[in-house]
Design an enzyme around this catalytic site. Structure first.
Site, PDB file in Angstrom:
ATOM      1  N   GLY A 149      34.603 -37.619  11.454  1.00 48.29           N
ATOM      2  CA  GLY A 149      34.778 -39.022  11.110  1.00 48.29           C
ATOM      3  C   GLY A 149      34.770 -39.876  12.368  1.00 48.29           C
ATOM      4  O   GLY A 149      35.048 -39.391  13.465  1.00 48.29           O
ATOM      5  N   GLN A 189      36.400 -47.180  17.431  1.00 49.89           N
ATOM      6  CA  GLN A 189      36.245 -46.071  18.375  1.00 49.89           C
ATOM      7  C   GLN A 189      34.980 -46.206  19.214  1.00 49.89           C
ATOM      8  O   GLN A 189      34.855 -45.533  20.234  1.00 49.89           O
ATOM      9  CB  GLN A 189      36.238 -44.735  17.634  1.00 49.89           C
ATOM     10  N   CYS A 247      41.373 -36.002  17.379  1.00 54.32           N
ATOM     11  CA  CYS A 247      40.685 -37.287  17.317  1.00 54.32           C
ATOM     12  C   CYS A 247      39.715 -37.382  18.487  1.00 54.32           C
ATOM     13  O   CYS A 247      40.051 -36.998  19.611  1.00 54.32           O
ATOM     14  CB  CYS A 247      41.707 -38.420  17.386  1.00 54.32           C
ATOM     15  N   LEU A 248      38.530 -37.904  18.212  1.00 50.80           N
ATOM     16  CA  LEU A 248      37.550 -38.069  19.279  1.00 50.80           C
ATOM     17  C   LEU A 248      38.030 -39.038  20.352  1.00 50.80           C
ATOM     18  O   LEU A 248      37.556 -38.979  21.486  1.00 50.80           O
ATOM     19  CB  LEU A 248      36.217 -38.533  18.692  1.00 50.80           C
ATOM     20  N   HIS A 269      42.943 -40.803   8.177  1.00 49.87           N
ATOM     21  CA  HIS A 269      42.866 -40.866   9.640  1.00 49.87           C
ATOM     22  C   HIS A 269      41.966 -42.024  10.088  1.00 49.87           C
ATOM     23  O   HIS A 269      42.357 -42.829  10.946  1.00 49.87           O
ATOM     24  CB  HIS A 269      42.317 -39.528  10.154  1.00 49.87           C
ATOM     25  N   GLU A 270      40.784 -42.117   9.501  1.00 46.85           N
ATOM     26  CA  GLU A 270      39.836 -43.153   9.920  1.00 46.85           C
ATOM     27  C   GLU A 270      40.298 -44.548   9.504  1.00 46.85           C
ATOM     28  O   GLU A 270      40.131 -45.504  10.264  1.00 46.85           O
ATOM     29  CB  GLU A 270      38.434 -42.862   9.378  1.00 46.85           C
ATOM     30  N   HIS A 291      42.618 -46.049  11.925  1.00 49.24           N
ATOM     31  CA  HIS A 291      41.944 -46.658  13.083  1.00 49.24           C
ATOM     32  C   HIS A 291      41.633 -48.135  12.839  1.00 49.24           C
ATOM     33  O   HIS A 291      41.696 -48.946  13.763  1.00 49.24           O
ATOM     34  CB  HIS A 291      40.626 -45.938  13.398  1.00 49.24           C
TER      35      HIS A 291
END
Length: 169
Positions: A46, A51, A93-94, A135-136, A139
């Site tokens: 994701g 991000q 997480c990226l 999660h996304e 953000h």
């Protein structure tokens, strides 16, 4: 399509609330394509627009490891309508590379969003897909998983490789 730089924890943009997308245009379409390319290149499941430095309410998700690229979800202005149950597990997480922490998320969610054609979609998701959605969407509100983690961040290299592959978001 192009790869975009993934913003890393400490970048102020990750803490800002995103704005709704009012219309689909060429620029937004390019952003979505770039987000997908960036997510796949980073081996994520994701990616949210902040991000990659854009404060728009857009996320892309693909949790299908057997057929990646075939049917990614593009969610514009997503809103969770229902949450049910609990699942607790490690998340990565990226934007926080090399780290994981334990997070409890709903086992099932119902989310409403606009797809790439700006058509309204209501979708039920469970398990890893529900976790990725939560999660996304965090953000988009300026929340990182470490803010809701139940323990400290740990080095991801402490996890077995098959578990790490399923946790990077």
């Amino acid at each position: 399509m192009a790869l975009r730089q993934i913003r890393i924890d400490g970048d102020d943009i990750l803490r800002k609330k995103c704005k709704e997308v009012k219309e689909m245009n060429d620029r937004t379409g390019v952003l979505i394509d770039d987000m997908l390319d960036t997510m796949y290149d980073a081996n994520g499941v994701g990616l949210a627009a902040p991000q990659v430095g854009v404060l728009k309410r857009i996320v892309v998700i693909d949790v299908d490891y057997e057929h990646p690229y075939d049917n990614p979800y593009v969610m514009i202005n997503p809103v969770i309508l229902e949450k049910e149950g609990e699942q607790t597990g490690d998340e990565g997480c990226l934007s926080i590379p090399g780290k994981v922490a334990e997070v409890t998320r709903p086992e099932r969610v119902v989310v409403k969003y606009l797809d790439r054609e700006m058509k309204e979609v209501t979708l039920e998701a469970q398990d890893l897909f529900a976790r990725a959605i939560c999660h996304e969407l965090d953000h988009l509100e300026g929340v990182l998983y470490k803010d809701v983690a139940e323990g400290p961040l740990r080095d991801a290299d402490e996890l077995p490789e098959e578990q790490l592959d399923s946790e990077e978001e």
